[in-house]
Design a protein around this motif. Structure first.
Motif, PDB file in Angstrom:
ATOM      1  N   ASN A 149      -5.866  33.203   7.442  1.00  0.00           N
ATOM      2  CA  ASN A 149      -4.858  33.898   8.246  1.00  0.00           C
ATOM      3  C   ASN A 149      -3.971  32.899   8.959  1.00  0.00           C
ATOM      4  OD1 ASN A 149      -5.499  36.422   7.519  1.00  0.00           O
ATOM      5  ND2 ASN A 149      -6.931  36.746   9.209  1.00  0.00           N
ATOM      6  N   SER A 150      -3.058  32.454   8.241  1.00  0.00           N
ATOM      7  CA  SER A 150      -2.136  31.517   8.848  1.00  0.00           C
ATOM      8  C   SER A 150      -0.745  31.962   8.430  1.00  0.00           C
ATOM      9  CB  SER A 150      -2.421  30.109   8.336  1.00  0.00           C
ATOM     10  OG  SER A 150      -1.277  29.316   8.518  1.00  0.00           O
ATOM     11  N   ASP A 151       0.186  31.780   9.286  1.00  0.00           N
ATOM     12  CA  ASP A 151       1.516  32.197   8.874  1.00  0.00           C
ATOM     13  C   ASP A 151       2.429  30.994   8.739  1.00  0.00           C
ATOM     14  OD1 ASP A 151       1.476  31.661  11.473  1.00  0.00           O
ATOM     15  OD2 ASP A 151       2.598  33.426  12.136  1.00  0.00           O
ATOM     16  N   GLU A 152       1.862  29.842   8.714  1.00  0.00           N
ATOM     17  CA  GLU A 152       2.704  28.675   8.550  1.00  0.00           C
ATOM     18  C   GLU A 152       2.826  28.372   7.066  1.00  0.00           C
ATOM     19  OE1 GLU A 152       2.885  23.982   9.516  1.00  0.00           O
ATOM     20  OE2 GLU A 152       1.162  25.119  10.203  1.00  0.00           O
ATOM     21  N   LEU A 153       4.045  28.233   6.634  1.00  0.00           N
ATOM     22  CA  LEU A 153       4.247  27.978   5.224  1.00  0.00           C
ATOM     23  C   LEU A 153       3.880  26.529   4.917  1.00  0.00           C
ATOM     24  CD1 LEU A 153       7.625  29.713   4.396  1.00  0.00           C
ATOM     25  CD2 LEU A 153       5.375  30.412   3.670  1.00  0.00           C
ATOM     26  N   SER A 154       2.831  26.370   4.192  1.00  0.00           N
ATOM     27  CA  SER A 154       2.463  25.038   3.750  1.00  0.00           C
ATOM     28  C   SER A 154       1.574  25.201   2.534  1.00  0.00           C
ATOM     29  CB  SER A 154       1.714  24.311   4.878  1.00  0.00           C
ATOM     30  OG  SER A 154       1.001  23.234   4.318  1.00  0.00           O
ATOM     31  N   PHE A 155       1.702  24.289   1.604  1.00  0.00           N
ATOM     32  CA  PHE A 155       0.923  24.455   0.384  1.00  0.00           C
ATOM     33  C   PHE A 155      -0.560  24.344   0.649  1.00  0.00           C
ATOM     34  CE2 PHE A 155       5.008  23.468  -1.660  1.00  0.00           C
ATOM     35  CZ  PHE A 155       5.052  24.551  -2.504  1.00  0.00           C
ATOM     36  N   LYS A 156      -0.855  23.715   1.773  1.00  0.00           N
ATOM     37  CA  LYS A 156      -2.272  23.599   2.109  1.00  0.00           C
ATOM     38  C   LYS A 156      -2.872  24.965   2.405  1.00  0.00           C
ATOM     39  CE  LYS A 156      -2.040  19.035   4.125  1.00  0.00           C
ATOM     40  NZ  LYS A 156      -1.944  18.330   5.404  1.00  0.00           N
ATOM     41  N   GLN A 181       3.256  15.518   0.988  1.00  0.00           N
ATOM     42  CA  GLN A 181       4.665  15.182   0.773  1.00  0.00           C
ATOM     43  C   GLN A 181       5.541  16.429   0.597  1.00  0.00           C
ATOM     44  OE1 GLN A 181       5.754  13.577  -3.042  1.00  0.00           O
ATOM     45  NE2 GLN A 181       3.676  13.911  -3.795  1.00  0.00           N
ATOM     46  N   TYR A 182       4.920  17.578   0.429  1.00  0.00           N
ATOM     47  CA  TYR A 182       5.722  18.793   0.282  1.00  0.00           C
ATOM     48  C   TYR A 182       5.793  19.531   1.610  1.00  0.00           C
ATOM     49  CZ  TYR A 182       4.549  17.838  -4.544  1.00  0.00           C
ATOM     50  OH  TYR A 182       4.379  17.236  -5.748  1.00  0.00           O
ATOM     51  N   SER A 183       6.877  19.380   2.239  1.00  0.00           N
ATOM     52  CA  SER A 183       7.019  20.138   3.486  1.00  0.00           C
ATOM     53  C   SER A 183       7.882  21.364   3.201  1.00  0.00           C
ATOM     54  CB  SER A 183       7.663  19.282   4.567  1.00  0.00           C
ATOM     55  OG  SER A 183       8.973  18.978   4.190  1.00  0.00           O
ATOM     56  N   ILE A 184       7.444  22.448   3.741  1.00  0.00           N
ATOM     57  CA  ILE A 184       8.179  23.690   3.493  1.00  0.00           C
ATOM     58  C   ILE A 184       8.988  24.045   4.729  1.00  0.00           C
ATOM     59  CG2 ILE A 184       7.973  26.114   2.907  1.00  0.00           C
ATOM     60  CD1 ILE A 184       5.388  25.510   1.541  1.00  0.00           C
ATOM     61  N   ASN A 185      10.254  24.241   4.509  1.00  0.00           N
ATOM     62  CA  ASN A 185      11.121  24.649   5.620  1.00  0.00           C
ATOM     63  C   ASN A 185      11.231  26.164   5.643  1.00  0.00           C
ATOM     64  OD1 ASN A 185      11.768  21.945   6.248  1.00  0.00           O
ATOM     65  ND2 ASN A 185      13.139  21.967   4.461  1.00  0.00           N
ATOM     66  N   TYR A 234      11.443  27.301   1.757  1.00  0.00           N
ATOM     67  CA  TYR A 234      11.678  26.568   0.518  1.00  0.00           C
ATOM     68  C   TYR A 234      11.091  25.177   0.664  1.00  0.00           C
ATOM     69  CZ  TYR A 234      15.378  23.942   2.763  1.00  0.00           C
ATOM     70  OH  TYR A 234      16.081  23.130   3.599  1.00  0.00           O
ATOM     71  N   CYS A 235      10.823  24.620  -0.444  1.00  0.00           N
ATOM     72  CA  CYS A 235      10.272  23.276  -0.433  1.00  0.00           C
ATOM     73  C   CYS A 235      11.036  22.472  -1.465  1.00  0.00           C
ATOM     74  CB  CYS A 235       8.790  23.322  -0.795  1.00  0.00           C
ATOM     75  SG  CYS A 235       8.123  21.737  -1.211  1.00  0.00           S
ATOM     76  N   GLN A 236      11.516  21.330  -1.041  1.00  0.00           N
ATOM     77  CA  GLN A 236      12.268  20.530  -1.984  1.00  0.00           C
ATOM     78  C   GLN A 236      11.326  19.593  -2.709  1.00  0.00           C
ATOM     79  OE1 GLN A 236      15.452  18.305  -0.270  1.00  0.00           O
ATOM     80  NE2 GLN A 236      15.681  17.124  -2.158  1.00  0.00           N
ATOM     81  N   LEU A 237      11.420  19.600  -4.005  1.00  0.00           N
ATOM     82  CA  LEU A 237      10.556  18.723  -4.773  1.00  0.00           C
ATOM     83  C   LEU A 237      11.144  17.319  -4.773  1.00  0.00           C
ATOM     84  CD1 LEU A 237       9.672  21.014  -7.775  1.00  0.00           C
ATOM     85  CD2 LEU A 237       8.393  20.615  -5.687  1.00  0.00           C
ATOM     86  N   PRO A 238      10.298  16.344  -4.616  1.00  0.00           N
ATOM     87  CA  PRO A 238      10.825  14.983  -4.460  1.00  0.00           C
ATOM     88  C   PRO A 238      11.454  14.420  -5.738  1.00  0.00           C
ATOM     89  CG  PRO A 238       8.432  14.988  -4.450  1.00  0.00           C
ATOM     90  CD  PRO A 238       8.860  16.415  -4.461  1.00  0.00           C
ATOM     91  N   THR A 239      11.079  14.975  -6.859  1.00  0.00           N
ATOM     92  CA  THR A 239      11.621  14.397  -8.086  1.00  0.00           C
ATOM     93  C   THR A 239      13.102  14.682  -8.218  1.00  0.00           C
ATOM     94  OG1 THR A 239      10.895  16.404  -9.140  1.00  0.00           O
ATOM     95  CG2 THR A 239       9.499  14.490  -9.415  1.00  0.00           C
ATOM     96  N   ILE A 267      14.016  23.133  -6.051  1.00  0.00           N
ATOM     97  CA  ILE A 267      13.302  23.595  -4.874  1.00  0.00           C
ATOM     98  C   ILE A 267      12.380  24.735  -5.292  1.00  0.00           C
ATOM     99  CG2 ILE A 267      15.093  22.962  -3.224  1.00  0.00           C
ATOM    100  CD1 ILE A 267      15.816  25.930  -3.093  1.00  0.00           C
ATOM    101  N   ILE A 268      11.310  24.853  -4.558  1.00  0.00           N
ATOM    102  CA  ILE A 268      10.445  26.017  -4.760  1.00  0.00           C
ATOM    103  C   ILE A 268      10.793  27.002  -3.660  1.00  0.00           C
ATOM    104  CG2 ILE A 268       8.108  26.894  -4.817  1.00  0.00           C
ATOM    105  CD1 ILE A 268       7.199  24.225  -5.745  1.00  0.00           C
ATOM    106  N   TYR A 269      11.152  28.152  -4.087  1.00  0.00           N
ATOM    107  CA  TYR A 269      11.571  29.170  -3.142  1.00  0.00           C
ATOM    108  C   TYR A 269      10.401  30.099  -2.911  1.00  0.00           C
ATOM    109  CZ  TYR A 269      15.337  31.501  -0.815  1.00  0.00           C
ATOM    110  OH  TYR A 269      16.175  31.997   0.136  1.00  0.00           O
ATOM    111  N   LEU A 270      10.070  30.327  -1.674  1.00  0.00           N
ATOM    112  CA  LEU A 270       8.871  31.117  -1.371  1.00  0.00           C
ATOM    113  C   LEU A 270       9.226  32.342  -0.537  1.00  0.00           C
ATOM    114  CD1 LEU A 270       7.112  27.921  -0.338  1.00  0.00           C
ATOM    115  CD2 LEU A 270       6.069  29.399  -2.039  1.00  0.00           C
ATOM    116  N   ILE A 271       8.758  33.471  -0.957  1.00  0.00           N
ATOM    117  CA  ILE A 271       8.933  34.677  -0.157  1.00  0.00           C
ATOM    118  C   ILE A 271       7.550  35.263   0.076  1.00  0.00           C
ATOM    119  CG2 ILE A 271       9.952  36.973  -0.036  1.00  0.00           C
ATOM    120  CD1 ILE A 271      12.006  35.987  -2.091  1.00  0.00           C
ATOM    121  N   SER A 272       7.200  35.433   1.320  1.00  0.00           N
ATOM    122  CA  SER A 272       5.864  35.943   1.601  1.00  0.00           C
ATOM    123  C   SER A 272       5.951  37.217   2.407  1.00  0.00           C
ATOM    124  CB  SER A 272       5.075  34.900   2.373  1.00  0.00           C
ATOM    125  OG  SER A 272       3.880  35.468   2.838  1.00  0.00           O
TER     126      SER A 272
END
Lengths: 1262, 152
Positions: free
Chosen positions: A1011-1018, A1037-1041, A1053-1058, A1067-1072
Motif C-alpha cells: 500500500n504505497s502511493d508513490e510511483l516507483s518501480f520498487k 536509476q529509474y525515477s518516476i515523475n 512517467y519515467c524516462q529511460l536512460p538509453t 519514456i514509460i508512461y504509467l497510469i494507476s
C-alpha cells in the motif's frame, strides 16, 4: 397630408352644420352646448402643434370650471360639460375639479345623466381615490333599483369604482344579483364578483362558502354568457390554487365539448366558430388544471382532439387562435405524444402561411411543442431559419425564443452566437435583459467546454454597457477559471483579457482626451472588475514585461473618475497583487507610482479603498510579507486558519506565558463551558490582568474607527490578539522580532493591525466569492440553489441516453432511421425538401439549419459523454481495437491479415453491444486470446519468409507467451526460451494475489507491491515485459515523475536512460488507479506538437492510449517514444486524459539535454569541417581578461557536463573546443579562447538556447 | 386580461382610451406616446403583434384609425385581434358604416358600447345583437326619460 385628413371631417361638418343643427335641436334640448363640444373637437383637430393643443385645453378647462361654478346650469348642460371634461382627460390632462360634479350627476334620476356620471368617474378617477366612498350611496341605490338598465349601469361602474374598503358594502347585494332574472344583470354581477376577487385576493373565496357555491352555480347558468363570465373567474382561480377546483375538470371538459359541438345559440357563433373566447378561456383553464396531473389530463385528450378538429373547419383567425390554444394546452398538460404529432401538419399550414401573424403563431406553437417533443421540430427547420431572418422584429424575437428553448449540448455554440448577434443588434432594453438571462442560463447549462464558456461570458461582459448581467455569472467565471487545474485555461483567459486591455488603451491613444474619457466610461464596470482580477491573478504565467504593462494600464484605469468605487477597489486589489509579484522581482520603479496612487486613494470616498491604500502603503515596506499575503495562484487554496495561524499564535503565546510565569491559555470553547468565568473575570479584573485580557479577547475594544466592517468575523476575532499583545506589553509581552513575524505593523499604525492577518484568499474586499466546494461540473455551474434542481435531471440524462444507445445498437433494421444522428439530419432535409416542394435552398441556410438543429432530432438530447461514447465506438470500428494484444505488435512489421482484422471487428461488435460491461469484458479478453493464437500462427507463417527481427521484436514487447502458458494453453511459442519460463515463475511468485484471468490479458498492467502511493518501480510487481525494458538490478536509476495525482488516478512517467542516435528518447508512461472503483474508458491522447513526434508502441499510429477498464490498484504502463523535431524554449509534451467525465490536461516538461547525447568522438578534421559548415555563430565576450587557470576554472564552473550530460571536449591548438550534440540533427561546437567563447550550431533555436544558458552561467559566475 | 385599449388616428391623435389597469396620468400619456410611435411607424404586412415591456401590444388598422390593445403575454394574440374586429363590427352596425368622424363626435357612445363589450378587462359579450339592443334601449330612454320599463 396628415393634417388634411383630420381637417377634412371638420370641414365636412362645417359645410353641413347649417343643415344639421336644426335636427340636433330637435333631438337634443340644448344645441348650443353641443356646439361647444364640436368647437372643442374641431379646434383640437386643427391644432398643428402640441403647444397649440395645450393652449386650447387650458382655455377649455377654465371654461369648464366656470360652467361648473354656475349653480343654475341645467342637468343637460352639466352633462355636456362632463363629456367635454372626459375629452380633456382623455388627452392627458388632470380634471380634479369635475369629480364632485360627476358624483352629483350619478344621483340624478335620468339614466342618461346617471350613466354619464358613472362614465366620468370610472374614466377620470384615479385608483383608490377618496371619492370612491362617496359613490357608495348612489351605486347602492342603483343596485337596488327596479330598472335593470340602472342596475346594469351601476354594475358596470362597480367594475371600476370599488376598492378594498368599499367592497363589503356591495358584496351581499352583488351576490344577490347573481341570481337576478335578467341574464345581462347576472353576467355583470358575476364580472363584478371577479373584479372583487381580484382586488381582495383569495381571502374572499376562503371566507365565504356561500360565494363559492354561488360561483359553481353560475357555471350551470342557462345563459352561456353568464357561464362564460364565470369561466373567467375560474381561470383566475386556477392560476392561484389548482386544488380548490380540480374536481371541476369533468364539468369544464363537458362545457368545452358542448361549445365545440356547437350547442350554443346562434348568437354566440363568431365567424363560424362557436364562442371562440369561451373556448380559449376553457382551454387555458384546462391547461392550468392538467399540468402535471395525469388523471386530469386523461380526461382531456379526447375533447382536445375534438376541439382541434372543429377549429380547423374554418380557416380564419378565430379558428387558428383556437387551434393554437389547443396545441398549447396539449403540450402543457401531461403530454400525449401521438396527439401532439398529429398536430404537426396543422402547424405546417400556419408556418407556410403568407401572413406573418400566422407564421408567428406557427413559431409559437413550435415553441410550446419543443419542450415535449423536440424531434418533431426538425421538419420545420427551414421555416424557422426563414423567420429568424425575417424583417419582422416580433417574428424574429419569437424565433429566438424557440431557439433558446431547443438548445442542447450539440447546438449551443451556433445558437448562442446567434443570440449574441441579436443582442448586439437590439436596442430594446427589455429584450437585452431577457437575452442576457437566456445566454447565461444556456451557457451554464450546456457549455460544451470551458474555453467556450470563458469566451461567451467575457464577450457578454465586454458588451454589457448597462450592467444587465447578473453579477453572479461574472463571479462564476472567476470560479471556473480559478478552480480549473489546466494551466492552459488560465493562460487563455489571461491572454483574452490582456488583449482587451491593450485594445481599450490603444483606441484611447488614437483619440483625443475627450473621447478617451467616453470610451472608458463605456467600459462596463463589471468587465473591468473581472479583467483586473484575472490579469493580476494569472500574470505570473507570463513574463515580467506583461506584468509591468498591466500594472501601468491598471494605474491608468484608476485615474478614471467615472468608475464606481467598488470597481476601483477591485483594481486596487489587482494592483496590490501585482505589486506583490513585482516586489519579488525587486522592481522599484513601480513603487513610486504605487505611493502616489495610495496617497490619492487615502482621500477616496470609499472607506474600503481608504483602508486598502493604508494597508498597501504599510505593506510596501515589507515586500516579503506582501508576497506571502498574496501568494501566486492561491485563490482556490483553503486557508487553514485552525492549524497554521491559530496554532502558531497559540504556541507562541504559550511560550511567552511560560517564560513570564503567567497562567496558561485556556482555549475558547473550554472557557465557555465554565459558568464561573464571568464572575472570575469581574472579581479578578483588577488583580488578574490576564483575565482582563481574556475579556478583551471576546469583546475587543475597537480603538480604530476606520476598522473595516466588511472584514470577516473570523478576522475580527483575531484582531485583539495583535492589538492587545502589541499595545499591552505587560500582559503578553512579545519581543520586537516576534511582533514583526506576527504583525509587523503594530508599532506603526493601528489600522494596519488587520493587515497581516487578513486572509489572502478572501482578499479584503469580501465581494469576491469564496469557493467552498466544487460547484462546477462538465454540465456547467451547479452551485446556485436554483440550478441544483437541474442537476439530478442532467445526471440522469447520460443513463437514459446510455439505455437509448443500447437499444439503438440492437437490430438496426427494426428501428426507424432516426437512430443515427447524421442520417436523421439528412432524412429531415430530404423530408423537408419533399414537403416544401420546389423550394430553393440557400446552402448557407442549410448549413445554419444543420448547426442550429443539431441533435434536436434525437429523441433525447445527448450528453457530452454519450456523444463521446458514440464517437469512440465508431472509431473503434475503423481502427484496431484497444487493449488487445495487437496493440503491442507492430503491425507494420507483421503485415496484418484479414483474419486479424475480422477478429478485431468481432471484438468491437462485442464491445459495442456489451457497453463495457465487466463480465463481458472477460468475454472480450477471451476473444483476444484466441486472436493472439491466430496472430501468432500468422506470424509464425510469416516468420518462415520474413526475417527474425519481427519475432524478436514481438518477443521483446510481448509478455503474453508467459501468460499463455499459465492458462495451460499449449503456446505456439516462437522464442519461448528458458528465460521466459523463469520469468513466468517469478511472476507467479511475485503476484500471488492476481488471479490468472486478470493476468492473462493484463500484460500492460502492473500491480502495486504494497500500500504505497508513490510511483516507483520498487513498489511495483514487475512483469516480464517490463523487466525487458528496464534493468531490474538497478532500479534506482529509474525515477518516476508524477504529473497528476488525485483521488482516483495517478499519472507518472519515467524516462529511460538509453538514448538513440536520432534525438529520441523513450519514456514509460504509467497510469494507476488509486481509487476503490474500477475506472472505465480512460482515454489518453498526446497533443501534436511542433517540437515532438510521439510514437506509441501500438499497432495504429494514433497518439492515443485507450484503456477500457482499469481496476482498482492496477497500474497501466505504456512505452512511448518521443523524438525531438525542433528545439525551443519550454518544450513541453502536452497530453489530455479523459475518464469518468473528467477531462484533464497534463504536461511533461522536457529539457533539451534529455534528448542530446554525445556523438562519437570526432577528430579535428571533422570538427573543422562542421565549423565551416555551420552558420549559427554566437559569441560571448568576456568582460574581464582571464588567465588560463582562471579560464579553466570558468570551464569547470560552467560545468558544461551539467548542462549537457555528455559533452566531448577536444583540445586543439591551445583552444578548448567542445562539441556536443546528438545524432545528426543537433550539433553544437564551441571554441574557448582567452577573451570569448564562440560556438556554432546547426540550428538557430539551438544556438539561442545555448547562448542564453551560457550567458546566465557566466553572469552568475562573475 | 386586457390592460388598456387605445384608439389612435394615423397622426397619433388620441381618439379614445380605456384603462383597465391602474396607471398614473403621467404613465398613461407616456405609454400612449410610446406605443403610438411603435405602432404608427410599423411597416405594413408585418404581424400585428408587438412585445412591449412585460406586455403584448396587439393592433389593427381600420382606415385611418388604429385600434390598439395591450394585454398579458399569456393571452392569445389572434383572439384579441378578433376582439378588436368584433368591436369594430359592432361600432359599424351602430353607426352604420362607421368612420373616424363618428367616433370623434360620439366618443362617449363608443365608450358605452365598449362598456357592454369589455368588462374589467375581459370580453363579456360576443353577441352583437345583445349589445346593440342594450344601447338602443338606453338611447330610447334618453329620448323618453319618463318611460322606465322597456322590454328586452
Amino acid at each position: 397630408m396628415s393634417s388634411s385628413k383630420s381637417f377634412n371631417p371638420i370641414q365636412y361638418f362645417e359645410s353641413n352644420s347649417k343643415v344639421q343643427v336644426p335636427t340636433w335641436i330637435k333631438t337634443l334640448q340644448n344645441a348650443i352646448l353641443d356646439l361647444d363640444f364640436y368647437e372643442l373637437v374641431k379646434n383640437i383637430g386643427e391644432s398643428k402643434s402640441r403647444e397649440e393643443e395645450h393652449r386650447i385645453i387650458k382655455a377649455e378647462i377654465i371654461k369648464l370650471k366656470h360652467s361648473f361654478s354656475q349653480s343654475d346650469s341645467s342637468k343637460e348642460k352639466l352633462r355636456e360639460c362632463l363629456i367635454r371634461m372626459i375629452y380633456c382627460h382623455m388627452l392627458g390632462y388632470d380634471v380634479p375639479f369635475g369629480h364632485v360634479h360627476a358624483l352629483n350627476m350619478t344621483q340624478d334620476q335620468n339614466i342618461l345623466n346617471k350613466r354619464t356620471g358613472y362614465l366620468t368617474l370610472s374614466l377620470c378617477l384615479p385608483e383608490q381615490h377618496e371619492l370612491l366612498i362617496m359613490a357608495v350611496n348612489s351605486i347602492q341605490k342603483g343596485l337596488n333599483s327596479n330598472n335593470y338598465l340602472e342596475q346594469c349601469s351601476s354594475l358596470t361602474a362597480l367594475t371600476k369604482l370599488a376598492d378594498k374598503e368599499t367592497i363589503p358594502a356591495y358584496l351581499n347585494k352583488v351576490i344577490g344579483l347573481v341570481s337576478h332574472a335578467k341574464p345581462i344583470v347576472r353576467k355583470k354581477a358575476v364580472t363584478v364578483l371577479h373584479r372583487f376577487l381580484k382586488l381582495m385576493g383569495d381571502e374572499l373565496v376562503l371566507q365565504d362558502n356561500q360565494l363559492n357555491d354561488k360561483l359553481r352555480y353560475t357555471l350551470c347558468d342557462k345563459d352561456p354568457s353568464v357561464m362564460s363570465a364565470a369561466i373567467c373567474i375560474f381561470l383566475d382561480l386556477s392560476t392561484r390554487s389548482v386544488d380548490s377546483i380540480i374536481d371541476l375538470v369533468p364539468s369544464f371538459v363537458s362545457i368545452l365539448k358542448q361549445v365545440a359541438e356547437g350547442r350554443l345559440p346562434k348568437s354566440f357563433i363568431y365567424h363560424g366558430i362557436h364562442h371562440p373566447w369561451l373556448q380559449i378561456n376553457l382551454l387555458k383553464l384546462l391547461s392550468n388544471l392538467g399540468r402535471g396531473n395525469q388523471k386530469a389530463s386523461e380526461h382531456m385528450y379526447q375533447v382536445l382532439l375534438f376541439t382541434l378538429n372543429q377549429s380547423l373547419k374554418f380557416k380564419n383567425n378565430a379558428g387558428f387562435s383556437v387551434l393554437y390554444q389547443t396545441i398549447k394546452t396539449l403540450t402543457t398538460i401531461v403530454p400525449n405524444l401521438p396527439l401532439i404529432e398529429s398536430c404537426m401538419k396543422n402547424i405546417s399550414f400556419l408556418l407556410n402561411s403568407k401572413h406573418n401573424n400566422l407564421k408567428y403563431f406557427g413559431i409559437k406553437a413550435l415553441t410550446s411543442i419543443v419542450k415535449v417533443s423536440p424531434k418533431s421540430i426538425g421538419q420545420f427547420q427551414f421555416e424557422v431559419i426563414e423567420s429568424l431572418e425575417s424583417s419582422d422584429e416580433t417574428l424574429k424575437r419569437k424565433s429566438f425564443d424557440l431557439l433558446y428553448r431547443m438548445t442542447n449540448h450539440n447546438n449551443i455554440g451556433p445558437i448562442c452566437s446567434k443570440l449574441i448577434e441579436q443582442w448586439i443588434q437590439s436596442k430594446d432594453y427589455h429584450l437585452k435583459v431577457e437575452l442576457t438571462a437566456k445566454i447565461t442560463e444556456l451557457a451554464d447549462k450546456y457549455s460544451p467546454n470551458d474555453l467556450w464558456y470563458i469566451d461567451t461570458i467575457s464577450t457578454l461582459l465586454y458588451l454589457d454597457k448597462s450592467n444587465l448581467l447578473n453579477p453572479q455569472s461574472a463571479y462564476n467565471l472567476i470560479r471556473l477559471i480559478s478552480e480549473e487545474d489546466d494551466i492552459n485555461i488560465k493562460q487563455y483567459s489571461f491572454d483574452l483579457f490582456y488583449s482587451k486591455l491593450l485594445n481599450i488603451n490603444n483606441n484611447n491613444n488614437n483619440n483625443s482626451d475627450k473621447d478617451k474619457d467616453q470610451q472608458q466610461l463605456e467600459l462596463p464596470n463589471m468587465f473591468i472588475q473581472i479583467m483586473s482580477w484575472i490579469l493580476s491573478e494569472y500574470s505570473f504565467l507570463n513574463s515580467n514585461q506583461y506584468l509591468s504593462t498591466i500594472f501601468s494600464k491598471l494605474c491608468d484605469l484608476m485615474e478614471n473618475e467615472n468608475l464606481q468605487e467598488s470597481t476601483k477597489s477591485w483594481i486596487l486589489n489587482a494592483i496590490i497583487k501585482l505589486s506583490s509579484q513585482q516586489a519579488v522581482n525587486n522592481n522599484s520603479n513601480s513603487k513610486s507610482s504605487l505611493m502616489i496612487l495610495c496617497k490619492k486613494l487615502m482621500r477616496s470616498k470609499s472607506l474600503v479603498n481608504q483602508q486598502h491604500s493604508f494597508e498597501l502603503l504599510q505593506l510596501l515596506q515589507y515586500p516579503n510579507l506582501l508576497s506571502k499575503l498574496y501568494p501566486l495562484d492561491a485563490y482556490c487554496e483553503d486557508l487553514d486558519l485552525e492549524n497554521n495561524l491559530f496554532k502558531s499564535l497559540e504556541n507562541h503565546s504559550r511560550k511567552e506565558i511560560k517564560e513570564n510565569g503567567k497562567s496558561n491559555y485556556i482555549p475558547y470553547d473550554k472557557r465557555k463551558s465554565t459558568p464561573l468565568i464571568q464572575d472570575l473575570i469581574v472579581s479578578n479584573s483588577n488583580s488578574n490582568n490576564f483575565k482582563d485580557k481574556e475579556l478583551n479577547f471576546f469583546y475587543p475594544i475597537q480603538n480604530n474607527i476606520t476598522t473595516l466592517e466588511l472584514v470577516q468575523p473570523i478576522i475580527k476575532e483575531l484582531v485583539p490578539i495583535s492589538n492587545h499583545s502589541g499595545g499591552n506589553q505587560e500582559l503578553v509581552p512579545i519581543n520586537d522580532q516576534s511582533t514583526k513575524q506576527i504583525s509587523i505593523t503594530n508599532n506603526n499604525n493601528n489600522n494596519n493591525s488587520l493587515v497581516p492577518l487578513s486572509n489572502p484568499t478572501q482578499t479584503p474586499t469580501t465581494i469576491v466569492p469564496k469557493p467552498t466546494k466544487v460547484l462546477w461540473t462538465k454540465k456547467g455551474f451547479i452551485g446556485n440553489k436554483s440550478n441544483t434542481v437541474i442537476e439530478p435531471q442532467q445526471s440522469q440524462q447520460p443513463n437514459q441516453a446510455n439505455q437509448n444507445n443500447q437499444q439503438t445498437q440492437i437490430p438496426q433494421q427494426t428501428q426507424q432511421p432516426n437512430q443515427n444522428n447524421n442520417n436523421n439530419n439528412n432524412n429531415n432535409n430530404n423530408n423537408n425538401n419533399s414537403n416544401s416542394g420546389k423550394k430553393i435552398l440557400d446552402p448557407e441556410k442549410e448549413k445554419l439549419a444543420n448547426d442550429l438543429f443539431g441533435g434536436i432530432s434525437e429523441s433525447k438530447p445527448l450528453s457530452i459523454s454519450e456523444r463521446l461514447n458514440q464517437k469512440k465506438t465508431t472509431s473503434n470500428l475503423k481502427t484496431s481495437p484497444v487493449k488487445t494484444i495487437d496493440e503491442i505488435i507492430d503491425l507494420s512489421i507483421t503485415t496484418p491479415t484479414s483474419n486479424n482484422s475480422t477478429n478485431n471487428n468481432n471484438n468491437n461488435n462485442n464491445n459495442n453491444n456489451n457497453n463495457n460491461n465487466n463480465n463481458n469484458n472477460n468475454n472480450n479478453n477471451n476473444n483476444i486470446l484466441i486472436s493472439i493464437d491466430s496472430d501468432d500462427s500468422n506470424i509464425n507463417n510469416n516468420n518462415n519468409t520474413n526475417n527474425n527481427k519481427s519475432n524478436s521484436f514481438l518477443d521483446d514487447l510481448l509478455g503474453n507467451n508467459d501468460n499463455n502458458s499459465i492458462l495451460d494453453r499449449k503456446p505456439i511459442s516462437l522464442n519461448d526460451n528458458d528465460n521466459n519460463n523463469d520469468n513466468n515463475l517469478q511472476l507467479i511468485q511475485h503476484d500471488p494475489i492476481l488471479s490468472p484471468s486478470t493476468l492473462n490479458n493484463n500484460d500492460q498492467f502492473l500491480t502495486w507491491k504494497k500500500n504505497s502511493d508513490e510511483l516507483s518501480f520498487k513498489n511495483f510487481n514487475l512483469n516480464p515485459t517490463v523487466s525487458k525494458i528496464i534493468d531490474k538490478n538497478n532500479l534506482d536509476q529509474y525515477s518516476i515523475n508524477t504529473i497528476l495525482k488525485n483521488q482516483s488516478i495517478i499519472v507518472g512517467y519515467c524516462q529511460l536512460p538509453t538514448k538513440t542516435n536520432d534525438d529520441q528518447i523513450q519514456i514509460i508512461y504509467l497510469i494507476s488507479n488509486c481509487g476503490r472503483e474500477t475506472i472505465s474508458q480512460i482515454n489518453h491522447t498526446f497533443e501534436s506538437n511542433e517540437f515532438f513526434n510521439t510514437t506509441l508502441n501500438q499497432s495504429n499510429s494514433s497518439n492515443g492510449i485507450v484503456i477500457d477498464s482499469l481496476e482498482s490498484n492496477l497500474l497501466y504502463y505504456h512505452l512511448v517514444k518521443i523524438q525531438l523535431k525542433k528545439i525551443g524554449f519550454n518544450i513541453n509534451l502536452n497530453s489530455m486524459i479523459k475518464y469518468q467525465q473528467q477531462n484533464l490536461s497534463l504536461t511533461i516538461p522536457f529539457e533539451i539535454n534529455h534528448f542530446l547525447k554525445n556523438n562519437e568522438n570526432i577528430n579535428e578534421n571533422q570538427f573543422n569541417q562542421y565549423w565551416n559548415e555551420f552558420k549559427n555563430e554566437k559569441v560571448i565576450e568576456f568582460t574581464k581578461e582571464f588567465d588560463d587557470t582562471f579560464r579553466d576554472q570558468l570551464i569547470q564552473d560552467l560545468n558544461i557536463n551539467d548542462i549537457f550530460e555528455d559533452s566531448n571536449s577536444l583540445c586543439f591548438n591551445n583552444q578548448l573546443e567542445i562539441q556536443i550534440g546528438s545524432g545528426n540533427n543537433f550539433i553544437c561546437l564551441y571554441k574557448f579562447s582567452i577573451d570569448n567563447i564562440i560556438f556554432k550550431t546547426n540550428d538557430k533555436n539551438f544556438s539561442e538556447i545555448i547562448y542564453r544558458f551560457l550567458f546566465k552561467k557566466l553572469n552568475s559566475f562573475i | 386580461m386586457i390592460h388598456f385599449l387605445l384608439l389612435l388616428s394615423r397622426q397619433g391623435k388620441t381618439r379614445l382610451t380605456k384603462w383597465y389597469s391602474p396607471f398614473t396620468n403621467k404613465e398613461k400619456s407616456r405609454f400612449t406616446r410610446e406605443i403610438g410611435n411603435m405602432v404608427l411607424n410599423r411597416p405594413p404586412k408585418l404581424c400585428n403583434f408587438l412585445e412591449w415591456k412585460e406586455y403584448k401590444i396587439i393592433f389593427k388598422r381600420y382606415a385611418s384609425l388604429y385600434f390598439i390593445v395591450c394585454c398579458d403575454r399569456t393571452d392569445n394574440e389572434l383572439i384579441v385581434l378578433e376582439m378588436i374586429h368584433h368591436f369594430v363590427e359592432i361600432l359599424d352596425r351602430y353607426f352604420g358604416n362607421v368612420c373616424e368622424l363618428d367616433l370623434i363626435f360620439n366618443f362617449h357612445k363608443a365608450y358605452y358600447i365598449l362598456d357592454e363589450l369589455l368588462l374589467a378587462g375581459e370580453l363579456q359579450e360576443t353577441s352583437k345583437k345583445t349589445v346593440l339592443r342594450l344601447i338602443a334601449q338606453q338611447d330610447a330612454q334618453q329620448e323618453n326619460p319618463s318611460e322606465h320599463k322597456v322590454d328586452l
